[in-house]
Design an enzyme around this catalytic site. Sequence first.
Site, mmCIF file in Angstrom:
data_model
loop_
_atom_site.group_PDB
_atom_site.id
_atom_site.type_symbol
_atom_site.label_atom_id
_atom_site.label_comp_id
_atom_site.label_asym_id
_atom_site.label_seq_id
_atom_site.Cartn_x
_atom_site.Cartn_y
_atom_site.Cartn_z
ATOM 1 N N GLU A 52 17.059 -1.662 -13.649
ATOM 2 C CA GLU A 52 16.201 -1.383 -12.579
ATOM 3 C C GLU A 52 16.035 0.066 -12.468
ATOM 4 O O GLU A 52 17.077 0.744 -12.951
ATOM 5 C CB GLU A 52 16.676 -2.215 -11.322
ATOM 6 C CG GLU A 52 15.604 -1.908 -10.305
ATOM 7 C CD GLU A 52 15.963 -2.831 -9.063
ATOM 8 O OE1 GLU A 52 16.767 -3.595 -9.218
ATOM 9 O OE2 GLU A 52 15.154 -2.659 -8.068
ATOM 10 N N GLU A 200 11.471 -11.698 -6.256
ATOM 11 C CA GLU A 200 12.069 -11.946 -4.913
ATOM 12 C C GLU A 200 10.877 -11.969 -4.005
ATOM 13 O O GLU A 200 10.742 -11.339 -2.822
ATOM 14 C CB GLU A 200 13.040 -11.205 -4.532
ATOM 15 C CG GLU A 200 14.403 -11.349 -5.460
ATOM 16 C CD GLU A 200 15.450 -10.588 -4.537
ATOM 17 O OE1 GLU A 200 15.578 -10.009 -3.848
ATOM 18 O OE2 GLU A 200 16.914 -11.012 -5.509
ATOM 19 N N GLU A 324 18.846 -12.762 -12.097
ATOM 20 C CA GLU A 324 19.723 -11.814 -11.381
ATOM 21 C C GLU A 324 20.847 -12.701 -11.132
ATOM 22 O O GLU A 324 20.764 -13.506 -10.269
ATOM 23 C CB GLU A 324 19.140 -11.311 -10.348
ATOM 24 C CG GLU A 324 18.171 -10.189 -10.487
ATOM 25 C CD GLU A 324 17.681 -9.430 -9.143
ATOM 26 O OE1 GLU A 324 18.306 -9.141 -8.283
ATOM 27 O OE2 GLU A 324 16.512 -8.830 -9.208
HETATM 28 O O1 AHR Z 1 19.850 -6.036 -8.541
HETATM 29 C C1 AHR Z 1 19.748 -5.314 -7.137
HETATM 30 C C2 AHR Z 1 18.604 -6.228 -6.218
HETATM 31 O O2 AHR Z 1 19.255 -7.209 -5.896
HETATM 32 C C3 AHR Z 1 17.294 -6.344 -6.975
HETATM 33 O O3 AHR Z 1 16.518 -5.312 -7.042
HETATM 34 C C4 AHR Z 1 16.617 -7.474 -6.050
HETATM 35 O O4 AHR Z 1 15.753 -8.261 -6.732
HETATM 36 C C5 AHR Z 1 18.072 -8.217 -5.573
HETATM 37 O O5 AHR Z 1 17.774 -8.429 -4.270
#
Ligand code: AHR
Length: 521
Positions: A52, A200, A324
């Site tokens: 990210e 999310e 994730e």
């Molecule tokens: O990985 C860190 C964050 O965790 C991501 O940006 C989000 O999707 C999650 O809450």
Amino acid sequence: MRYYSTIKMLLLAMSCQLMILKGFAQTNVKLQVDGFNANTVISKHIYGHFSEHLGRCIYDGFWVGENSGIQNQGRIRLDIVDALKKIQIPNLRWPGGCFADEYHWRDGIGPRAQRPKMINTNWGNVTEDNSFGTHEFLELCSMLKCDPYITGNVGSGTVEEMSKWVEYLNFDGLSPMTEIRKQNGRDKPWGVKFWGVGNESWGCGGNMTPERYADEYKRYATFVKNYPNARMNKIAAGPNVADYNWTETMMKNVNAGQMWGLALHHYTLPTGNWGNKGSATSFDENEYFNTMKNCLYMEELVTKHSTIMDKYDAAKRVALVVDEWGIWTNVEPGTNPGFLYQQNSLRDAMVAATTLNIFNNHADRIRMANLAQTINVLQALILTEGNKMLLTPTYHVFDLYKAHQDAKLLPVKFSSPELVNGRNKIPALNVSASKDSNQVVHLTLVNLDPKNAMHINTAMNEVDWTKVEGQILTSPKLTDVNSFTQPNTVKPVVFNGAKKVGNELVVDLPAQSIVLLTLKK
Ligand code: AHR
């Protein structure tokens, strides 16, 4: 005579007691590997990663300054590319995370000097200069030889914006977007195959209800087109941890033809408390136990979400995509709290190895997963400091487990010894097994018990093998880490604790260890 045998028994009991106190106790376990029912492929995409625009994952991670002096190709760091190619990284998720739902792709194409800057509001309010955009990411994937997995913006973007991004990426004819792509130096489309429709959406991606998101998903996904030779696997934003109602609503309202996968996010917090998650490097046995308990919760989550999915999709067409996962601790003292930089210990390796065994054993439904995140963020594979880089214990787990990629899952039956902590207990052993296309069988065994070794007798049913080789990842302390001064403290070495006895595989599995066994003819 009776007198002597009583003494002998007493001595034996005392020596066992001593062994326990010294940490040499051994538990006997019986395992059965079923070579007959090898019906499910463990998709290589379970071994995916996530990068990210967050902290030092992209900038000062993959992407280095023009005059950094670090070996690079077009500013992409080469030592990192080599390390990730070695573990056969199958896919890379980008640009977020929460960042994805505030990212506008057109800001990240064209001459870099002209790209607008933005604020990264989720991650420390730092300036994002958009120097790493679509072309740079896809160049990185091509250097890694992995599939790109792009998450589009639903939260603050439009259907048109998402639709045009896909046209820019995947269309091979004459169109407004392909013209711009060509002006930016790329003639042929990239053929991106994996597409996230938001991230999310119950939280940072728009705070929607599942009903609202199900409708939005269908609207956005309709305009994520399948261009010739570029069929898109569309992945819906899925539940937060145990939000079973989200899964139910999505499965009820979106049919399998519209959704290749449904995402699931679950992070392992050592303390279970977001306010104080626990340190990455300083923890006691109690906190280790709680970490592993929270990690093993993935088994329950996956089972329950899969059961709901089965109700609407018995043929298992929709994949569960755990895009994730990983351990989330407090940041390293003195680092930017918005950058989520944490060290990585043998405990992290236990979390990775255990979770991957769970994923392998659920490969009938889980066909993709992404550890958060590749470099310098959360449970990273790689940490960097200037021109130095190190491979974390978690990296080494992926190196061992790559043996399972695209191999056929072999069911394993056993009853695990328990690891007990006060009134709580967890299974101390977890295992997965597979057979690859060369008929080589691999077993990955994790002993979570920090004190007791295991003596394992394994019946290898319908498996043709004559020799066994092994590698082990362990270290004297669960808190052991690889540092920039001592980068090789935790790394795999040859394991000689397995042998063939008759047709049985006999393993002496040390305490707090991860072992890969390779069985060949
Ligand atoms: O990985 C860190 C964050 O965790 C991501 O940006 C989000 O999707 C999650 O809450």
